[in-house]
Design an enzyme around this catalytic site. Structure first.
Site, short mmCIF file in Angstrom:
data_model
loop_
_atom_site.label_atom_id
_atom_site.label_comp_id
_atom_site.label_asym_id
_atom_site.label_seq_id
_atom_site.Cartn_x
_atom_site.Cartn_y
_atom_site.Cartn_z
N GLU A 1 15.40 50.46 -46.21
CA GLU A 1 14.30 50.68 -46.96
C GLU A 1 13.88 48.92 -47.51
OE1 GLU A 1 16.13 52.10 -49.82
OE2 GLU A 1 16.98 53.55 -49.25
N CYS B 1 -0.58 33.13 -73.10
CA CYS B 1 -0.03 32.71 -74.20
C CYS B 1 0.82 32.73 -74.40
CB CYS B 1 -1.14 32.87 -75.71
SG CYS B 1 -2.53 33.00 -75.68
N GLY C 1 16.82 44.55 -49.12
CA GLY C 1 17.00 43.49 -49.99
C GLY C 1 17.24 41.88 -48.53
N1 PLP Z 1 15.38 50.10 -51.98
C1 PLP Z 1 15.88 49.92 -52.84
C2 PLP Z 1 16.86 51.63 -54.13
C3 PLP Z 1 15.53 49.49 -54.30
O1 PLP Z 1 16.13 49.03 -55.59
C4 PLP Z 1 14.56 48.34 -53.37
C5 PLP Z 1 14.33 47.06 -54.49
O2 PLP Z 1 14.62 46.65 -55.69
C6 PLP Z 1 14.46 48.43 -52.55
C7 PLP Z 1 15.13 49.15 -51.38
C8 PLP Z 1 13.69 47.20 -51.68
O3 PLP Z 1 14.70 45.77 -52.17
P1 PLP Z 1 13.57 44.40 -51.18
O4 PLP Z 1 12.09 43.70 -51.68
O5 PLP Z 1 14.57 43.05 -51.81
O6 PLP Z 1 13.60 44.68 -49.41
#
Ligand code: PLP
Length: 406
Positions: free
Chosen positions: A263, A332, A222
Site C-alpha cells: 500500500e 500565528c 512505508g
Molecule cells: N497503509 C496504511 C495502513 C497506512 O496507515 C499508511 C500510512 O499512514 C500507508 C499504507 C502509506 O504509507 P506511506 O505513505 O508511508 O507509503
C-alpha cells in the site's frame, strides 16, 4: 535521470494560477509506479495506492489509469475511489478504530476489508461468518525507523490487533467461521531498512498455518523516498528480490501460493508534488534572515509536525548567490519550513518551491487563521491543468449557521 518539473514550468504555473499553489507531475507518479512493477516483477504482487497521501479525484483517476489499485483509510475515501472509477475489487479499506457501521458499508460496497480490532472482527464474524473474505491487521511489535510519530507497528502503537491476541483471533475464526483471506501489517512510514519488511514477512509466514483460507499477505506501505539531496530511499530491487525469495521458498516448503500486497502512498506521489509559495517579507533579526512566505503550517504541516526536511528552491533566482534563511510561514504559530537554509539570494516577491510535497501535504491542509486552502494543478504532457480551485470566502463560511441576530 529522474523526472522533474523545471523551475521555469513551476514559475509559470505560479504566475498563471497564483500562490500558494500545489503542483503535481503526472508522469513522475507513473515513473514511480513503473519502478515498483519492475522491482517486483518476479513476485506475485498487487499494489494499492494509499489514497490518504493525496485524494484529489483527478490524481485518483490518473492512478487508476496507470493500472494501480487503491487503499482507503475511511469509507469516504472508498466513495471517492468509486467516484474515480475504481471497481470494488480494486479497492482496499484499511482503517483503524472505526465504528462497525463503516465496515458494514464497505462490505455492502463489495471492497476488500482489513479489520484492526478484536471487537470489530467479532462483529464481522457474527454478521457474515464465512460468506465474505476479510483481512486482519496485526500489530507485529516491530519498531520501524526512529520517529515514533510515523512508526505504527511497535508494541505501544494503537494500530492493529496485538500479535499477542493470536489465540483470540483463532478462537473467533473457529467460533464464527470467519473467512480470513489476508494477514496485514503496516509498520510505519519512511522505512529504508529492507530487513524491517523481511522481519514482518517471517512473522506473518509463521502464522499462515493457522489460516486454511489465507491467500494474501499485505505488507502495507512505508517505502522511504529521499528527502535530502544525496539521501537514498528504500532499495526497491533488494526488497523485490527478498520478497520473491521468501515467498518462493515458502511455496516450495508448504505447497501454498500467496499473493503479496503493498500500500504505497509516499512512494507514488511525494516526489511528484511541489508547494509553490511567494515571499511576502524579508526580515533581518540579529544574525537571522527570515523569508516570510504566503503559506504556513496550514498548508504543509510536515516540517512542524514530524520535523520533516523538504528541499526548497528559489525558482525566481536559481543562480543567485547563496545566503542563509529561515523560511517561515504567515500563520500565528511558529511555522518554520526550514532553518538556516542556504538558498540563492531571495527578494520579496520571489517564488520558493518546496519539494517532495505531494504526499500528506495538501491532504493535511486546514483553514487555520481563516486562510484559504491552496489551488492544485496537475501537469500532464507538460500542460498544467487546474484540478482544484483555491478556496474563497464562501468556502470558509458555507457550513456555519448564524443564529444570533445581533
Ligand atoms: N497503509 C496504511 C495502513 C497506512 O496507515 C499508511 C500510512 O499512514 C500507508 C499504507 C502509506 O504509507 P506511506 O505513505 O508511508 O507509503
Amino acid at each position: 535521470m529522474s523526472l522533474t518539473l523545471s523551475p521555469q514550468q513551476l514559475k509559470e504555473a505560479a504566475e498563471g494560477f497564483g500562490t500558494p499553489l500545489y503542483v503535481y507531475h503526472a508522469e513522475k507518479i507513473k515513473e514511480q509506479y513503473e519502478k515498483l512493477l519492475h522491482a517486483f516483477q518476479d513476485a506475485d504482487t498487487r499494489f494499492f495506492y494509499a489514497a490518504k497521501a493525496l485524494t484529489n479525484i483527478s490524481i485518483l483517476k490518473y492512478i487508476r489509469s496507470i493500472g494501480c489499485n487503491v487503499d482507503c483509510s475511511s469509507f469516504n475515501e472508498v466513495q471517492l475511489a468509486l467516484k474515480a472509477g475504481f471497481a470494488p475489487n480494486q479497492i482496499l479499506y484499511t482503517s483503524n478504530n472505526i465504528s462497525f457501521d463503516e465496515i458494514k458499508n464497505a462490505k455492502e460496497a463489495g471492497v476488500h476489508i482489513n479489520i484492526d480490532s478484536i471487537s470489530n472482527l467479532e462483529k464481522f464474524g457474527n454478521a457474515y461468518g464465512n460468506s465474505y473474505p476479510v483481512g486482519i491487521r496485526l500489530r507485529p511489535n516491530i519498531m520501524a525507523g526512529g520517529n515514533l510519530k510515523i512508526a505504527t507497528g511497535h508494541s505501544d502503537s494503537k494500530f492493529g490487533i496485538p500479535i499477542e491476541d493470536i489465540e483470540l483471533i483463532l478462537k473467533l475464526q473457529q467460533e464464527t467461521k470467519l473467512h480470513i483471506r489476508t494477514l496485514h501489517i503496516h509498520t510505519g512510514s519512511e522505512i529504508k531498512d529492507v530487513s524491517i519488511f523481511v522481519q514482518g514477512i517471517d512473522l506473518l509466514l509463521d502464522l499462515v498455518k493457522h489460516f486454511s483460507q489465507l491467500e494474501v499477505i499485505d505488507l502495507g506501505g512505508g517505502f522511504k523516498v529521499p528527502y535530502k539531496k544525496n539521501e537514498t530511499g528504500t532499495d526497491m530491487h533488494e526488497l523485490g528480490k527478498r520478497v520473491q525469495e521468501k515467498f518462493e521458498h515458502f511455496e516450495k516448503e508448504t505447497g501454498r501460493h500467496l499473493q503479496v500486497w503493498f500500500e504505497p502512498g509516499k512512494f507514488l506521489v511525494s516526489e511528484a508534488g511541489y508547494l509553490i509559495t511567494k515571499v511576502n517579507v524579508l526580515k533581518q533579526s540579529g544574525d537571522i534572515l527570515f523569508a516570510g512566505v504566503d503559506s504556513g503550517l496550514n498548508h504543509l504541516i510536515r516540517p512542524m509536525f514530524y520535523d520533516a526536511w523538504h528541499e526548497i528552491e528559489n525558482i525566481s533566482n536559481p543562480d543567485g548567490v547563496l545566503k542563509k534563511y529561515n523560511v517561515v510561514g504567515n500563520i500565528c504559530e511558529t511555522d518554520t519550513f526550514a532553518e538556516a537554509r542556504l538558498l540563492p539570494e531571495v527578494s520579496e516577491g520571489d517564488f520558493l518551491a518546496i519539494k517532495n510535497a505531494g504526499a500528506y501535504g495538501f491532504e493535511m491542509a486546514s483553514n487555520y487563521n481563516s486562510r484559504y486552502k491552496p489551488a492544485e494543478v496537475l501537469f500532464l504532457d507538460d500542460v498544467p491543468n487546474l484540478i482544484r480551485r483555491r478556496d474563497n470566502m464562501e468556502d470558509l463560511t458555507k457550513n456555519q449557521i448564524e443564529f444570533l441576530n445581533l
